[in-house]
Enzyme design. Structure first.
Site, PDB file in Angstrom:
ATOM      1  N   GLY A   7      -1.171   5.892 -19.924  1.00 24.30           N
ATOM      2  CA  GLY A   7      -1.320   4.470 -19.231  1.00 24.30           C
ATOM      3  C   GLY A   7      -1.906   3.387 -19.822  1.00 24.30           C
ATOM      4  N   MET A  11      -2.660  -1.962 -16.112  1.00 28.16           N
ATOM      5  CA  MET A  11      -3.909  -2.767 -16.100  1.00 28.16           C
ATOM      6  C   MET A  11      -5.146  -1.933 -16.511  1.00 28.16           C
ATOM      7  SD  MET A  11      -5.026  -4.672 -12.745  1.00 28.16           S
ATOM      8  CE  MET A  11      -5.448  -3.370 -11.710  1.00 28.16           C
ATOM      9  N   VAL A  12      -5.366  -0.777 -15.673  1.00 32.48           N
ATOM     10  CA  VAL A  12      -6.551   0.084 -15.921  1.00 32.48           C
ATOM     11  C   VAL A  12      -6.712   0.528 -17.471  1.00 32.48           C
ATOM     12  CG1 VAL A  12      -7.706   2.111 -15.735  1.00 32.48           C
ATOM     13  CG2 VAL A  12      -6.628   0.834 -13.860  1.00 32.48           C
ATOM     14  N   SER A 104      -6.664   5.104  -3.320  1.00 29.56           N
ATOM     15  CA  SER A 104      -7.134   5.265  -1.938  1.00 29.56           C
ATOM     16  C   SER A 104      -5.787   5.430  -0.922  1.00 29.56           C
ATOM     17  CB  SER A 104      -7.824   3.847  -1.462  1.00 29.56           C
ATOM     18  OG  SER A 104      -7.425   3.015  -1.876  1.00 29.56           O
ATOM     19  N   CYS A 105      -4.668   5.294  -1.455  1.00 28.86           N
ATOM     20  CA  CYS A 105      -3.450   5.492  -0.728  1.00 28.86           C
ATOM     21  C   CYS A 105      -3.446   7.023  -0.255  1.00 28.86           C
ATOM     22  CB  CYS A 105      -2.322   5.230  -1.603  1.00 28.86           C
ATOM     23  SG  CYS A 105      -2.209   3.451  -1.753  1.00 28.86           S
ATOM     24  N   LYS A 136       0.178  11.338  -5.621  1.00 27.22           N
ATOM     25  CA  LYS A 136      -1.356  11.377  -6.139  1.00 27.22           C
ATOM     26  C   LYS A 136      -2.018  12.415  -5.478  1.00 27.22           C
ATOM     27  CE  LYS A 136      -1.950   7.656  -8.788  1.00 27.22           C
ATOM     28  NZ  LYS A 136      -2.377   7.729 -10.168  1.00 27.22           N
ATOM     29  N   HIS A 176       0.440  -6.481  -6.358  1.00 29.83           N
ATOM     30  CA  HIS A 176      -0.371  -6.112  -5.291  1.00 29.83           C
ATOM     31  C   HIS A 176      -0.836  -7.527  -4.652  1.00 29.83           C
ATOM     32  CE1 HIS A 176      -0.502  -2.127  -7.154  1.00 29.83           C
ATOM     33  NE2 HIS A 176      -0.462  -1.682  -5.994  1.00 29.83           N
TER      34      HIS A 176
END
Length: 308
Positions: A7, A11-12, A104-105, A136, A176
């Site tokens: 990834g 973004m991360v 956290s989802c 996840k 988001h």
């Protein structure tokens, strides 16, 4: 160490490549063409040939509430396939350390208190992102099971709260909450709009952490990897109402109009706050305030617009 980062274009991943960590270790961030995580054989071959000392799995199909509701099949299958292929190939290649980035989802919906790591799989998931959450959870459990079966394989999952920052997605189809707010307010300011719409009544609470803080947490995890618990929340430990995010972002953007509410729109969970006790005990806390994070993100957004 030689570290594989999946990834790397997200973004991360992009924030991590700009972090000091990238200069302290040999960080390998192959593109999806160089390492196709949907191809189990190619993943196995890549790991066997390169033999990283540690893997950071940050790749994923991500998006906001609109995207998750529109394409649940894609969010379930793509995230599950990528995670499963990588984790199983890592074990087969004898790679002993893997840091899986959860979400956290993964937690049950509408819990009153802060979400603890032990809450996973103890209740119904939020329907608007259930597919993503199921994938996840499964990958995190797979890491856990491998470590239980063979303790020399230290496969750990950190669970960030919602994130925002540089390299975020600002397209309303995929964004988001915070990048969507910044984009919406910026456009409203340019167009002279007197009022901006908020989905729901704006009282839903959310915990958003600046992405650079997650990079700091990941750096600490890598330096003291063997001390990590099986699961660890990485967040702020406090939250804000959606209305408060709009108000803070309006100050940063310079938007002086008002807000109106569309009560027919979905808003997701009423609250999603992480318990950060384990991270605090580990010795890590986030450092950016909301205003600092929003200001840096808005500057990135302005630079992004200039680049076309």
């Amino acid at each position: 160490m030689k570290i594989l980062l999946t990834g790397g274009s997200g973004m991360v991943g992009r924030n991590l490549q700009q972090h000091a960590l990238a200069g302290q270790h040999q960080l390998l961030a192959p593109s999806s063409k160089e390492l196709n995580l949907f191809d189990a054989k190619q993943v196995q071959q890549w790991l066997s040939e390169n033999q990283p000392d540690l893997i950071i799995h940050a790749a994923g199909r991500v998006g906001g509430i609109q995207a998750n509701m529109r394409e649940p099949v894609r969010f379930l299958t793509e995230n599950l396939d990528m995670g499963q292929n990588l984790v199983l190939a890592a074990r087969a290649s004898g790679i002993k350390r893997l840091l899986n980035i959860g979400s956290s989802c993964m937690y049950p919906r509408n819990r009153e208190g802060a979400l603890q790591e032990s809450d996973i799989l103890t209740g119904e998931l939020e329907p608007t992102n259930e597919g993503y959450a199921l994938a996840k959870i499964t990958v995190a459990r797979l890491c856990d099971y491998i470590s239980r079966e063979t303790p020399e394989f230290i496969y750990r999952t950190i669970i960030p709260c919602n994130l925002y920052g540089a390299f975020d997605k600002f397209d309303p189809r995929w964004s988001h909450l915070i990048p969507a707010i910044l984009h919406k307010l910026h456009q409203a300011k340019l167009n002279g709009e007197a009022s901006v719409e908020i989905w729901g009544d704006g009282t839903a609470r959310r915990e958003f952490m600046f992405a650079e803080d997650l990079c700091e947490a990941m750096s600490a995890c890598i330096e003291r990897f063997d001390e990590l618990p099986d699961y660890m929340n990485v967040g702020l430990g406090y939250d804000y109402m959606v209305n408060e995010y709009y108000q803070a972002a309006a100050e940063v953007v310079g938007y002086t109009g008002t807000f109106h509410f569309d009560l027919t729109k979905p808003v997701g969970m009423a609250r999603k706050l992480t318990d950060v006790s384990r991270a605090t005990s580990f010795g890590w806390t986030a450092s950016h305030s909301l205003k600092e994070g929003l200001s840096k993100t808005y500057q990135y957004y302005l630079d992004y617009l200039k680049q076309g």
